[in-house]
Design a protein around this motif. Structure first.
Motif, PDB file in Angstrom:
ATOM      1  N   LEU A   1       0.668  -1.188  -0.019  1.00  0.00           N
ATOM      2  CA  LEU A   1       0.073   0.036   0.122  1.00  0.00           C
ATOM      3  C   LEU A   1       0.846   1.383  -0.068  1.00  0.00           C
ATOM      4  CD1 LEU A   1      -2.849  -0.990   2.301  1.00  0.00           C
ATOM      5  CD2 LEU A   1      -2.922  -0.946  -0.113  1.00  0.00           C
TER       6      LEU A   1
ATOM      7  N   SER B   1       0.508   4.283  -2.932  1.00  0.00           N
ATOM      8  CA  SER B   1       0.453   5.503  -2.629  1.00  0.00           C
ATOM      9  C   SER B   1       1.515   6.308  -2.986  1.00  0.00           C
ATOM     10  CB  SER B   1       0.341   5.791  -1.120  1.00  0.00           C
ATOM     11  OG  SER B   1       1.527   5.680  -0.604  1.00  0.00           O
TER      12      SER B   1
ATOM     13  N   GLN C   1      -9.384   7.116  -0.827  1.00  0.00           N
ATOM     14  CA  GLN C   1      -9.518   7.736   0.281  1.00  0.00           C
ATOM     15  C   GLN C   1      -8.216   7.515   1.008  1.00  0.00           C
ATOM     16  OE1 GLN C   1     -12.136   6.292   3.003  1.00  0.00           O
ATOM     17  NE2 GLN C   1     -11.685   7.452   4.755  1.00  0.00           N
ATOM     18  N   PHE C   2      -7.631   6.376   0.846  1.00  0.00           N
ATOM     19  CA  PHE C   2      -6.353   5.917   1.588  1.00  0.00           C
ATOM     20  C   PHE C   2      -5.148   6.759   0.940  1.00  0.00           C
ATOM     21  CE2 PHE C   2      -2.633   3.484   1.384  1.00  0.00           C
ATOM     22  CZ  PHE C   2      -2.216   3.158   2.845  1.00  0.00           C
TER      23      PHE C   2
ATOM     24  N   GLU D   1      -5.189  10.075   2.127  1.00  0.00           N
ATOM     25  CA  GLU D   1      -4.644  10.385   3.495  1.00  0.00           C
ATOM     26  C   GLU D   1      -3.218  10.090   3.721  1.00  0.00           C
ATOM     27  OE1 GLU D   1      -6.834   7.922   6.185  1.00  0.00           O
ATOM     28  OE2 GLU D   1      -8.695   8.338   5.576  1.00  0.00           O
TER      29      GLU D   1
ATOM     30  N   VAL E   1      -1.397   6.320   9.173  1.00  0.00           N
ATOM     31  CA  VAL E   1      -2.666   6.043   8.696  1.00  0.00           C
ATOM     32  C   VAL E   1      -2.886   4.481   8.778  1.00  0.00           C
ATOM     33  CG1 VAL E   1      -3.612   6.281   6.105  1.00  0.00           C
ATOM     34  CG2 VAL E   1      -1.970   8.117   6.770  1.00  0.00           C
ATOM     35  N   THR E   2      -4.244   4.222   9.177  1.00  0.00           N
ATOM     36  CA  THR E   2      -5.064   3.049   8.981  1.00  0.00           C
ATOM     37  C   THR E   2      -5.773   2.579   7.720  1.00  0.00           C
ATOM     38  OG1 THR E   2      -4.797   3.251  11.578  1.00  0.00           O
ATOM     39  CG2 THR E   2      -6.030   1.483  10.531  1.00  0.00           C
ATOM     40  N   PRO E   3      -5.583   1.753   7.125  1.00  0.00           N
ATOM     41  CA  PRO E   3      -6.356   1.445   5.966  1.00  0.00           C
ATOM     42  C   PRO E   3      -7.523   0.759   6.327  1.00  0.00           C
ATOM     43  CG  PRO E   3      -4.363   0.083   6.058  1.00  0.00           C
ATOM     44  CD  PRO E   3      -4.263   0.956   7.327  1.00  0.00           C
TER      45      PRO E   3
ATOM     46  N   LEU F   1     -10.360   0.339   3.403  1.00  0.00           N
ATOM     47  CA  LEU F   1      -9.694  -0.349   2.172  1.00  0.00           C
ATOM     48  C   LEU F   1      -9.741  -1.542   2.401  1.00  0.00           C
ATOM     49  CD1 LEU F   1      -8.622  -0.105  -0.167  1.00  0.00           C
ATOM     50  CD2 LEU F   1      -6.442   0.530   0.466  1.00  0.00           C
TER      51      LEU F   1
END
Length: 113
Positions: A2, A6, A61-62, A65, A74-76, A79
């Motif tokens: 992830l 990102s 959104q993830f 963030e 950041v906590t997914p 997702l």
């Protein structure tokens, strides 16, 4: 996986565009064109997007963030919940292969196109 996604500029831009239903995007990136076209002349791809699905919205959104937050963590959760709906094998917090997560995530978003 992830964190790497990102930090992929083309993916971030596509997710930003995909959030707006009815948008037509033009893909001119040589990297993407190499995946889409095998001719020597690489024409840009025009893709009309429908309403984004829940997995695509959660990924957007993830990524947003990850790019904008100053808090450091950041906590997914959303997702992860959406991935579990598409691939129940990820429920239960058992250890899974990161390649499997990548495959299910990208395949799930592609199925929502």
């Amino acid at each position: 996986v992830l964190q790497n996604l990102s930090q992929t500029p083309v993916l971030r831009e596509l997710l930003k565009e995909a959030k707006i239903p009815g948008t037509t995007i033009k893909i001119e990136s040589p990297e993407l064109c190499m995946l889409c076209c095998f001719s020597s002349k690489q024409e840009p791809q025009l893709i009309k997007l429908d309403q984004p699905g829940p997995l695509t919205l959660a990924m957007h959104q993830f990524v947003t963030e990850m790019q904008e937050t100053k808090k450091g963590v950041v906590t997914p959760k959303e997702l992860f919940a959406q991935v579990c709906k598409k691939a129940i094998r990820f429920k239960g917090y058992q250890q899974q292969d990161s390649h499997e997560l990548l495959r299910y995530l990208l395949d799930g978003m592609r199925a929502e196109e």
